[in-house]
Design a protein around this motif. Structure first.
Motif, PDB file in Angstrom:
ATOM      1  N   THR A 194      -1.011   4.525   2.299  1.00 60.34           N
ATOM      2  CA  THR A 194       0.438   4.565   2.092  1.00 60.34           C
ATOM      3  C   THR A 194       0.955   3.242   1.545  1.00 60.34           C
ATOM      4  O   THR A 194       2.128   2.906   1.712  1.00 60.34           O
ATOM      5  CB  THR A 194       1.165   4.898   3.406  1.00 60.34           C
ATOM      6  OG1 THR A 194       0.791   3.927   4.404  1.00 60.34           O
ATOM      7  CG2 THR A 194       0.793   6.274   3.902  1.00 60.34           C
ATOM      8  N   ASP A 195       0.103   2.502   0.871  1.00 61.39           N
ATOM      9  CA  ASP A 195       0.442   1.144   0.460  1.00 61.39           C
ATOM     10  C   ASP A 195       1.640   1.078  -0.471  1.00 61.39           C
ATOM     11  O   ASP A 195       2.345   0.065  -0.506  1.00 61.39           O
ATOM     12  CB  ASP A 195      -0.772   0.492  -0.219  1.00 61.39           C
ATOM     13  CG  ASP A 195      -0.856  -0.998   0.059  1.00 61.39           C
ATOM     14  OD1 ASP A 195      -0.171  -1.464   0.984  1.00 61.39           O
ATOM     15  OD2 ASP A 195      -1.597  -1.695  -0.646  1.00 61.39           O
ATOM     16  N   ALA A 233      -1.157  -0.651  12.002  1.00 66.34           N
ATOM     17  CA  ALA A 233       0.153  -0.300  12.556  1.00 66.34           C
ATOM     18  C   ALA A 233       1.088   0.201  11.455  1.00 66.34           C
ATOM     19  O   ALA A 233       1.839   1.167  11.654  1.00 66.34           O
ATOM     20  CB  ALA A 233       0.761  -1.512  13.261  1.00 66.34           C
ATOM     21  N   ARG A 234       1.041  -0.426  10.300  1.00 63.65           N
ATOM     22  CA  ARG A 234       1.867   0.037   9.181  1.00 63.65           C
ATOM     23  C   ARG A 234       1.439   1.436   8.722  1.00 63.65           C
ATOM     24  O   ARG A 234       2.279   2.298   8.457  1.00 63.65           O
ATOM     25  CB  ARG A 234       1.769  -0.951   8.010  1.00 63.65           C
ATOM     26  CG  ARG A 234       2.519  -2.248   8.235  1.00 63.65           C
ATOM     27  CD  ARG A 234       2.463  -3.124   6.989  1.00 63.65           C
ATOM     28  NE  ARG A 234       2.917  -2.411   5.803  1.00 63.65           N
ATOM     29  CZ  ARG A 234       4.190  -2.260   5.447  1.00 63.65           C
ATOM     30  NH1 ARG A 234       5.147  -2.770   6.207  1.00 63.65           N
ATOM     31  NH2 ARG A 234       4.508  -1.604   4.349  1.00 63.65           N
ATOM     32  N   GLN A 239       2.498   7.347   8.828  1.00 60.31           N
ATOM     33  CA  GLN A 239       2.027   8.692   9.149  1.00 60.31           C
ATOM     34  C   GLN A 239       2.945   9.388  10.147  1.00 60.31           C
ATOM     35  O   GLN A 239       3.098  10.617  10.107  1.00 60.31           O
ATOM     36  CB  GLN A 239       0.596   8.634   9.688  1.00 60.31           C
ATOM     37  CG  GLN A 239      -0.444   8.164   8.675  1.00 60.31           C
ATOM     38  CD  GLN A 239      -0.534   9.058   7.448  1.00 60.31           C
ATOM     39  OE1 GLN A 239      -0.219  10.242   7.508  1.00 60.31           O
ATOM     40  NE2 GLN A 239      -0.962   8.482   6.330  1.00 60.31           N
ATOM     41  N   ARG A 240       3.572   8.630  11.039  1.00 56.31           N
ATOM     42  CA  ARG A 240       4.535   9.235  11.970  1.00 56.31           C
ATOM     43  C   ARG A 240       5.718   9.821  11.202  1.00 56.31           C
ATOM     44  O   ARG A 240       6.179  10.931  11.513  1.00 56.31           O
ATOM     45  CB  ARG A 240       5.015   8.190  12.983  1.00 56.31           C
ATOM     46  CG  ARG A 240       3.942   7.797  13.989  1.00 56.31           C
ATOM     47  CD  ARG A 240       4.446   6.822  15.035  1.00 56.31           C
ATOM     48  NE  ARG A 240       3.358   6.445  15.938  1.00 56.31           N
ATOM     49  CZ  ARG A 240       3.453   6.399  17.274  1.00 56.31           C
ATOM     50  NH1 ARG A 240       4.595   6.704  17.872  1.00 56.31           N
ATOM     51  NH2 ARG A 240       2.416   6.053  18.014  1.00 56.31           N
ATOM     52  N   LEU A 241       6.203   9.088  10.227  1.00 53.76           N
ATOM     53  CA  LEU A 241       7.303   9.615   9.423  1.00 53.76           C
ATOM     54  C   LEU A 241       6.889  10.845   8.635  1.00 53.76           C
ATOM     55  O   LEU A 241       7.563  11.884   8.657  1.00 53.76           O
ATOM     56  CB  LEU A 241       7.793   8.534   8.455  1.00 53.76           C
ATOM     57  CG  LEU A 241       8.803   7.510   8.953  1.00 53.76           C
ATOM     58  CD1 LEU A 241       9.167   6.544   7.835  1.00 53.76           C
ATOM     59  CD2 LEU A 241      10.059   8.175   9.496  1.00 53.76           C
ATOM     60  N   VAL A 324       7.219  -1.628  13.030  1.00 49.85           N
ATOM     61  CA  VAL A 324       5.971  -2.372  13.194  1.00 49.85           C
ATOM     62  C   VAL A 324       6.255  -3.771  13.729  1.00 49.85           C
ATOM     63  O   VAL A 324       5.525  -4.287  14.576  1.00 49.85           O
ATOM     64  CB  VAL A 324       5.203  -2.439  11.859  1.00 49.85           C
ATOM     65  CG1 VAL A 324       4.033  -3.407  11.949  1.00 49.85           C
ATOM     66  CG2 VAL A 324       4.710  -1.053  11.471  1.00 49.85           C
ATOM     67  N   GLY A 325       7.329  -4.383  13.243  1.00 46.90           N
ATOM     68  CA  GLY A 325       7.694  -5.707  13.750  1.00 46.90           C
ATOM     69  C   GLY A 325       7.947  -5.684  15.251  1.00 46.90           C
ATOM     70  O   GLY A 325       7.490  -6.573  15.985  1.00 46.90           O
ATOM     71  N   GLU A 326       8.669  -4.659  15.710  1.00 48.56           N
ATOM     72  CA  GLU A 326       8.930  -4.541  17.147  1.00 48.56           C
ATOM     73  C   GLU A 326       7.652  -4.301  17.937  1.00 48.56           C
ATOM     74  O   GLU A 326       7.503  -4.769  19.068  1.00 48.56           O
ATOM     75  CB  GLU A 326       9.919  -3.404  17.405  1.00 48.56           C
ATOM     76  CG  GLU A 326      11.322  -3.667  16.871  1.00 48.56           C
ATOM     77  CD  GLU A 326      12.248  -2.488  17.108  1.00 48.56           C
ATOM     78  OE1 GLU A 326      11.744  -1.402  17.465  1.00 48.56           O
ATOM     79  OE2 GLU A 326      13.465  -2.659  16.954  1.00 48.56           O
TER      80      GLU A 326
END
Length: 446
Positions: A194-195, A233-234, A239-241, A324-326
């Motif tokens: 998904t880059d 994580a990214r 993939q969750r979205l 991802v930051g959180e």
């Protein structure tokens, strides 16, 4: 290997004299018959000479020769390091994704979307993303191929006959060649499936490219294990979205198709193209096709589609950046530096943006990423995770390009509606079922 690329072979010199009128001593003017391609100068001669060359290049179905594209990409990648994934990379990727999923769970209401993890080589990336590239490229190639035919005078269309099919084959090979080279470049640098923000790979599959990640890590002064977990994580957040926002994948790809459907080509460029082509030299054909001479004109409809696509991609990337930051900031010492590195990588107009522009005709603008991230951060702080993620329930709830310019106004509007703040999709359904909405539907149906 032949020195003529992409299946072309040298034309038989004797064949050049077959169309020469013995009485006139000039090629292509037998018996004084009018050449239907005169309006395009050398275009008629080019098409005629290409007939034999293309007949030896094989046939391809559709507007793009994807077999040729894959062949070129694989050949270019085969000479690069990292063509074969390390034997332990599969376990490393699986462990990184598993850890990332656990860290993501508390910071988003969207559950894990990947059911499969994969460690891809660059060649794997080409093979597994090619079906999606086909969907993205076909509308553009079909429209460009059609433009060649539309540009011909009516008389030329009637008399060209089989040459029109040959023009389509030539376009398919030219686009396939361009696609293969672009995919090879991109495959050598992408880090995940998904880059570039689009769902290129198979559904519910979290895929990382360890060989490229290893090269990417060399200039970061961070442990390799930290980098792969951050990228996992990214990938997992994307993939969750894509898994739990049913309309998102279709909307992204359909917007690209909508942009492509409006492509228009300056027909005057065809004459200039023909003047730069030597029918006996296939390399001049390739150079002319890639010169940008036939770049499409941008229509108002395309500009609108481009704005929608840029906004949606920015919202996807901004949401991933914040979530991802959180999830990792307090766990990975170099997380903030990695976030900034990836932001700059996108904003610098790197290979992903350039390749996408080459293949589909779109120039993405990652500068909207920062605006989208700021909006998602503001919504998280003011309204919480559930309201923020609830906006993904329906496309009509999503922020617009104007909202990215004024995130405070969007956050205030969201806060001014308690029902929307509690359950966005329920409020939307109530609005659709209201008497005013039904009356409006009745008027539209009359």
């Amino acid at each position: 290997m032949s020195e003529f690329t992409f299946g072309f072979s040298a034309p038989d010199p004797d064949d050049r004299d077959k169309n020469k009128d013995p009485n006139s001593g000039e090629p292509g003017k037998g018996g004084g018959a009018e050449n239907p391609f005169d309006a395009f100068g050398q275009l008629g001669q080019m098409l005629s000479q290409l007939g034999q060359m293309l007949s030896q290049a094989g046939t391809s179905t559709g507007p793009v020769n994807y077999d040729l594209a894959k062949q070129i990409a694989v050949q270019k990648l085969s000479g690069q390091m990292g063509f074969v994934a390390p034997s332990d990379s599969g376990k490393a990727v699986a462990d990184a994704v598993h850890l990332a999923e656990m860290w993501l769970d508390p910071v988003t209401t969207l559950p894990a979307g990947a059911t499969v993890t994969r460690a891809w080589t660059p060649r794997d990336w080409v093979e597994h993303t090619l079906p999606t590239w086909q969907r993205l490229c076909d509308p553009v190639a079909r429209r460009m191929s059609g433009a060649w035919v539309e540009a011909l005078p009516a008389e030329a269309k009637q008399q060209a006959g089989p040459l029109l099919a040959m023009v389509g084959q030539m376009g398919g090979m030219a686009f396939g060649s361009q696609l293969g080279n672009a995919l090879a470049q991109l495959a050598a640098e992408v880090l995940t499936s998904t880059d570039i923000g689009l769902p290129l790979g198979p559904a519910a599959t979290a895929a990382l490219v360890p060989a490229n990640i290893e090269e990417f890590t060399k200039g970061l002064e961070r442990p390799a294990s930290e980098v792969i977990v951050f990228l996992a994580a990214r990938e997992a957040a994307h993939q969750r979205l894509f898994a739990h926002v049913p309309w998102l994948r279709q909307r992204l790809l359909a917007t690209v198709e909508e942009f492509a459907s409006g492509i228009k080509v300056d027909t005057a460029a065809l004459e200039q193209l023909a003047s730069q082509v030597d029918p006996s030299n296939p390399e001049t054909i390739e150079r002319a096709m890639q010169s940008g001479m036939l770049e499409p004109e941008t229509t108002p409809e395309q500009k609108a589609a481009l704005t929608r696509l840029e906004t949606l991609l920015a919202l996807v990337e901004g949401w991933v950046d914040i979530v991802v930051g959180e999830a990792v900031s307090e766990r990975l010492p170099g997380a903030d530096a990695l976030r900034e590195t990836l932001r700059r990588r996108r904003a610098s107009g790197g290979p992903a943006e350039q390749t996408f522009a080459t293949l589909v005709g779109l120039e993405l603008r990652p500068r909207r990423l920062r605006a989208a991230a700021s909006l998602w951060r503001l919504l998280t702080d003011q309204h919480g995770i559930e309201t923020r993620d609830g906006l993904w329930a329906h496309p009509d709830l999503m922020p617009t390009a104007a909202d990215l310019d004024d995130p405070l106004d969007f956050a205030e509007r969201l806060g001014a509606n308690p029902d929307l703040d509690d359950d966005p999709i329920a409020q939307l359904k109530r609005t659709e079922q209201s008497p005013e909405s039904k009356d409006a539907e009745g008027e539209n149906g009359d």
